[in-house]
Design a protein around this motif. Sequence first.
Motif: not given
Ligand code: DP6
Length: 328
Positions: A14, A17-19, A27, A72, A107, A139-141, A191-192, A195, A242, A282-283
């Motif tokens: 990313a 980022k998604y955080w 999700m 999972r 993931s 998983s979000g990413s 990461s789950t 965040m 982030m 990232d994480a």
């Molecule tokens: C920091 O997708 O691993 O990579 O949805 O809980 O499975 P869950 O989390 P995940 O988080 C990724 C977070 C990141 C930023 C991103 O990829 O956007």
Amino acid sequence: MSKTVTVKAHTNIALVKYWGKKDPKLMLPQNGSISLTLDHFYTETSVTFDPHATADQVSFNQKVIAPQKAQRIIKFLDLIRERSGETARAIVKTSNHVPTSAGLASSASGFAALAAAGSRAAGLELSLTDLSRLARRGSGSATRSIFGGFVEWHAGSDDASSYAEPIQDPVDWDIQMIAVVLQASKKPISSTAGMQRVVTTSPYYPAWVETANADLVAMRQAIAAHDLAAVGELAETNAMRMHALNLSAKPAFNYFTADTLTAIKAVQDLRANGINCYYTLDAGPNVKIICASSDTGTIKTALQRYFAASQLIVAQPGPGISITETLH
Ligand code: DP6
């Protein structure tokens, strides 16, 4: 006759980022995100629903995983069964083509591959948009790893409106990432969980959502303009914000190691010497350097003062998922 579906999905990194989730069950993220899919790192997963199997069987890099560790994945297979009406248990074989223990977003590629292979094996014919929605539930990413090139995940407000789409694929200009693969100590927090803690305890969280939304607009423009410096600067600032959230959570946590800071400093020094390069994280401790392929040699030479050549992996923009089906 049964059917095995095999899918290859690439990982993505990313840039915005998604955080944080606003709905952990569906999700749904707090903000949209933009990523670059990479060619070098991918997962290959095959799924067969077997009427004779008594339980889901998951193997990873050819080793069977104990059911408690595969929860999972099993939950995700339940979601596919619920949607398709498939009742059989599944045989899932997955392998990660990521350098050993690199911890590079497995993931994302993992659930993108499982969503596409599992749904097709269960008889569903989903569009890429629907696959992106389904992968999100794993998983979000993974929402973004269905597609190649630059990808945006729209946060949305419900299951239907939260999906990714490509914003530039193929990538028709010179931008790449060099992954600096660092020794991971045990991950301080997943990461789950990380965040989630940030959303519930950081007083800075509202400012993150606001600035991330502004970053999305600027990032779309920078990508459209093929502006490496603008993409890099935005990505770097967004990543550090982030990680600042993590430092402001209660209790605080962070993913950096001493080597992470060494790699960041090396990128800053290169930039001070006129090399157009930026970092994102990232994480985990790994640093990804955003740069042009024409600077690969200079950057690798500078980083090799601190790290082995084998720790520096060059990755180009990569493709979306590919699917193959065999009947037997
Ligand atoms: C920091 O997708 O691993 O990579 O949805 O809980 O499975 P869950 O989390 P995940 O988080 C990724 C977070 C990141 C930023 C991103 O990829 O956007």
